[in-house]
Motif scaffolding. Structure first.
Motif, PDB file in Angstrom:
ATOM      1  N   LEU A  66     -52.879  21.191 -78.115  1.00 30.40           N
ATOM      2  CA  LEU A  66     -51.952  21.181 -76.444  1.00 30.40           C
ATOM      3  C   LEU A  66     -51.541  22.298 -76.496  1.00 30.40           C
ATOM      4  N   VAL A  77     -46.220  22.514 -70.551  1.00 36.71           N
ATOM      5  CA  VAL A  77     -47.528  21.635 -71.712  1.00 36.71           C
ATOM      6  C   VAL A  77     -48.142  21.082 -71.229  1.00 36.71           C
ATOM      7  N   HIS A  79     -52.601  19.565 -71.545  1.00 33.41           N
ATOM      8  CA  HIS A  79     -53.852  18.984 -72.659  1.00 33.41           C
ATOM      9  C   HIS A  79     -54.667  18.475 -71.746  1.00 33.41           C
ATOM     10  N   THR A  85     -46.047  17.718 -69.236  1.00 34.71           N
ATOM     11  CA  THR A  85     -44.740  17.608 -68.904  1.00 34.71           C
ATOM     12  C   THR A  85     -44.268  19.312 -69.017  1.00 34.71           C
ATOM     13  N   ASN A 121     -39.922  19.011 -78.593  1.00 34.19           N
ATOM     14  CA  ASN A 121     -40.455  18.021 -79.456  1.00 34.19           C
ATOM     15  C   ASN A 121     -41.829  18.381 -78.024  1.00 34.19           C
ATOM     16  N   ARG A 123     -44.402  17.137 -77.251  1.00 30.87           N
ATOM     17  CA  ARG A 123     -45.144  15.749 -76.427  1.00 30.87           C
ATOM     18  C   ARG A 123     -44.217  14.486 -75.490  1.00 30.87           C
ATOM     19  N   THR A 124     -43.117  14.513 -76.542  1.00 32.90           N
ATOM     20  CA  THR A 124     -42.245  13.788 -75.817  1.00 32.90           C
ATOM     21  C   THR A 124     -40.729  14.739 -74.653  1.00 32.90           C
ATOM     22  N   GLU A 558     -45.670   8.873 -86.647  1.00 35.53           N
ATOM     23  CA  GLU A 558     -44.912   8.663 -85.414  1.00 35.53           C
ATOM     24  C   GLU A 558     -43.680   8.797 -84.657  1.00 35.53           C
ATOM     25  N   THR A 560     -40.201   9.259 -83.064  1.00 30.35           N
ATOM     26  CA  THR A 560     -39.371  10.404 -82.455  1.00 30.35           C
ATOM     27  C   THR A 560     -38.883  10.972 -83.089  1.00 30.35           C
TER      28      THR A 560
END
Length: 711
Positions: A66, A77, A79, A85, A121, A123-124, A558, A560
């Motif tokens: 990322l 963010v 990719h 996001t 975070n 990714r989330t 993994e 959260t």
């Protein structure tokens, strides 16, 4: 998020640099041109001459695959250049970003002028932690003494603030745990060849009337032929039939077989055919006699397991077989001599004493009673031996352990009782062995077994041994032998060259019977093989599975990362802070960045082979052990050094330790291949890592320090 220290300076802070990650020390650059070294644990600071050449405020960072970039008040963010996001929450433009290592994966720390320090975070898109209101011009992250990450922020007010986000510590990189790999067959299907295995299993079903007799599994060295044959063997393996243990072969039974030849009764009903897998490695043998001896031994051991698993049945079978080729009358006389009890000899001495007593009047009245007693006991003992004694206790052990070898071809250890004038005079060793194998195959056929010989590593043999194996296969394929199947693992190019070398007269005469073949060796394979199976080439898609099998799974958490909304203290949702858990140590080969680097370099190889991949990993982990390094960047550089050592070993002597020349030659970003001239992609850090790693290894072997800071 807890504020640990606030350190005041007399000028705005323009830059913060971490200069010692082990015992963290910060260099704070001031607007008026000065700089000071700060201990973030105590808050003490002293003047410094250190200057950073570029600005300290970072607006874009890279986290694994990322890219995180500050754009106004938002953090975007990406990719592969695609927005996945946006992190929103700052009310003023984001000034500085940094990667925040944490358990569960790396996070992003951000700071804004007139806003606060926040942790995300990427990714989330969740906000994990937030500080109270503060002015931030620059921030950096650094490891604390307990392994947990801290944040240092500074701004135009001249205050340096040390924050403790109170998040769980990230795993610590440990020394390499891999100790190299051998060239043995794999225990699992790494290359996804299960379909090939099942197809070969169906082709080798003995219930077919006229299936292919000779099948070849073809591929280059390291392509997985041995592993495939081993998987086929596992699929074809059948449990031995339930056979009664039977009575042991007594002296009386052996005497009856030697006195009158015993003919076995034919089997009334033939059992359902089953495969009997026999493995044979010809590269262990050299001459024709050794090849046939090895074949006979392999077939014999497999047959014993299938049709005579018990010792009693095995002794009875081999004695019956071997009685055909020995002098039965001579062996029978010797058997009688050996079962006579020693008490009969003592009875003879006692009888002589009794006669002497009668002639000389010694008045030894008990002598006759002793003679009669010893004679009776000796006869009883002899009778018990004859009726109940095991025959193998009185005859040579070779008669009960396998096919006997006639004296003309045996070593000095063969018992002199085993002699056969007929075979000694008229037959040779190869005929005897072929006769034994043929008889054994006939017995296997009677019991419903069809032998399947798996012959591997044929391309490792000498040309003469390869030719001898093919000649043996031709004998098996003759009409005199029962049906036998062959599966050969070989490299066709090497084996065809061996056949050409073994039969030079054909090559010299240029006798090529098929127009599509370049040499007689290829034509020979064409005539011998009914089903050639070419293994698919190993591709870059298989590398991930190979690395997973050899190095273990990559350390990925993994779980959260969550943060309760409107919380001023940041914690990792559901995870305890460091005082409640022990910091995890992850071997360096399981680090995400290191594994990705290995995958990229192995994917760039022109030829993919599991054997070559193992060699590169062996060299790479050895270099890691020499340097005792846990540095992720240096581990990636060592992959390139190991690749050079493995791919071009014939050219390493030309370097003569001049790794710096290699580093200078890589200034364009690519190095030319010594063999083909094609460019070899080498990462830009290779320009310094070649000489750096080489020098470090030399110093390490001499006992010098090898870390980058000590060099």
């Amino acid at each position: 998020m807890e504020l640990v220290h606030t350190i005041r300076f007399g000028a705005p802070i323009t830059g913060i640099t971490v200069i010692d990650p082990v015992q963290p020390q910060l260099v704070v650059e001031l607007a008026e041109g000065g700089a000071e070294i700060v201990d973030p644990l105590t808050g003490e600071h002293t003047p410094s001459e250190f200057r950073r050449r570029s600005g300290s405020a970072v607006r874009s960072v890279r986290i694994e695959d990322l890219t995180v970039r500050a754009e106004g008040t938002a953090i975007v963010v990406f990719h592969d250049r695609e927005v996945i996001t946006e992190l929103t929450g700052h009310t003023t433009p984001v000034i500085s970003l940094d990667v925040f290592p944490a358990a569960g994966g790396p996070l992003v720390a951000s700071g804004s002028e007139g806003g606060s320090v926040r942790i995300w975070n990427p990714r989330t898109g969740q906000e994990v932690g937030r500080s109270r209101s503060t002015r931030v011009s620059v921030l950096v992250t650094f490891p604390g003494p307990d392994g947990r990450t801290r944040i240092a922020s500074g701004g135009n007010t001249g205050r340096l603030r040390i924050w403790d986000p109170q998040l769980a510590a990230p795993p610590r990189t440990g020394l390499v745990s891999t100790r190299g790999f051998s060239d043995r067959v794999a225990r699992q299907d790494l290359l996804d060849r299960g379909a090939l295995v099942q197809a070969l299993k169906q082709m080798l079903d003995p219930r077919d009337d006229d299936p292919p007799t000779v099948i070849t599994v073809e591929g280059a060295w390291g392509s997985g032929k041995s592993t495939l044959l081993d998987m086929v063997k596992g699929e074809l393996a059948t449990p031995p039939a339930e056979t009664p243990k039977g009575r042991r072969l007594t002296v009386a039974g052996a005497d009856r077989r030697l006195w009158r030849w015993w003919h076995r009764q034919p089997v009334a009903t033939k059992p359902k055919p089953r495969p009997l897998v026999v493995s044979f490695n010809p590269w262990r043998h050299q001459s024709s006699e050794q090849v046939w001896a090895g074949l006979a031994k392999a077939v014999t051991e497999a047959a014993e397991t299938a049709i005579m698993p018990h010792q009693n049945a095995r002794e009875r079978y081999w004695f019956t077989r071997n009685a055909e080729r020995v002098d039965r009358r001579h062996l029978q006389r010797q058997l009688w001599k050996r079962i006579f009890s020693p008490l009969l000899s003592l009875a003879g001495l006692a009888f002589g004493l009794s006669v002497l007593n009668a002639l000389t009047n010694l008045k030894l009245g008990w002598a006759w009673w002793v003679t009669v007693g010893l004679a009776s006991a000796g006869l009883l003992h002899t009778g018990l031996r004859y009726l109940f004694g095991r025959a193998s206790a009185f005859l040579p052990g070779e008669l009960f352990a396998g096919p006997v070898v006639s004296n003309a071809f045996a070593g000095t250890t063969t018992d002199p009782l085993i002699r056969d004038p007929y075979y000694n005079a008229r037959a040779g060793y190869l005929y005897l062995v072929q006769h034994d194998v043929q008889a054994l195959l006939e017995d296997l056929n009677v019991h419903g077994y069809q032998p399947i010989l798996l012959i591997d590593d044929l391309d490792r043999c000498t040309p003469r041994t390869t030719a001898q194996v093919f000649e043996a296969i031709n004998v098996f394929l003759s009409d005199d032998f029962p049906a036998t199947r062959f599966v050969l693992g070989l490299d066709t190019t090497v084996v065809a060259s061996h056949v050409d070398h073994a039969y030079k007269e054909l090559a010299d005469a240029k006798i090529v019977t098929h127009p599509d073949d370049p040499s007689p060796g290829w034509t020979f394979l064409r005539k011998l093989v009914q089903l050639p199976v070419r293994l698919p080439r190993t591709t870059a898609d298989d590398i991930g599975q190979v690395l997973l099998s050899q190095l273990g799974p990559v350390r990925r958490d993994e779980r959260t990362l969550t943060q309760p909304e409107h919380s001023s203290g940041g914690t990792l949702g559901g995870l305890p802070s460091l005082p409640e858990i022990e910091q995890e140590i992850v071997a360096i080969e399981r680090h995400t960045e290191v594994r990705d680097h290995l995958r990229r370099r192995l994917s760039a190889q022109p030829e993919h082979s599991v054997r070559e991949e193992k060699r590169l990993l062996n060299v790479w982990q050895f270099y890691l052990r020499v340097l005792s390094t846990v540095d992720v960047t240096q581990a990636g550089h060592l992959v390139a050094v190991a690749e050079i050592a493995v791919r071009w070993p014939a050219y390493l002597h030309r370097l003569r330790g001049g790794w710096q020349d290699l580093a200078d030659a890589a200034s364009s970003g690519a190095q030319r291949s010594p063999s083909s001239g094609s460019p070899i992609p080498i990462a830009r850090p290779m320009r310094i890592c070649a000489s750096c790693c080489s020098t470090a290894m030399r110093k390490r072997l001499r006992g010098w320090p090898a870390s980058c800071s000590e060099r």
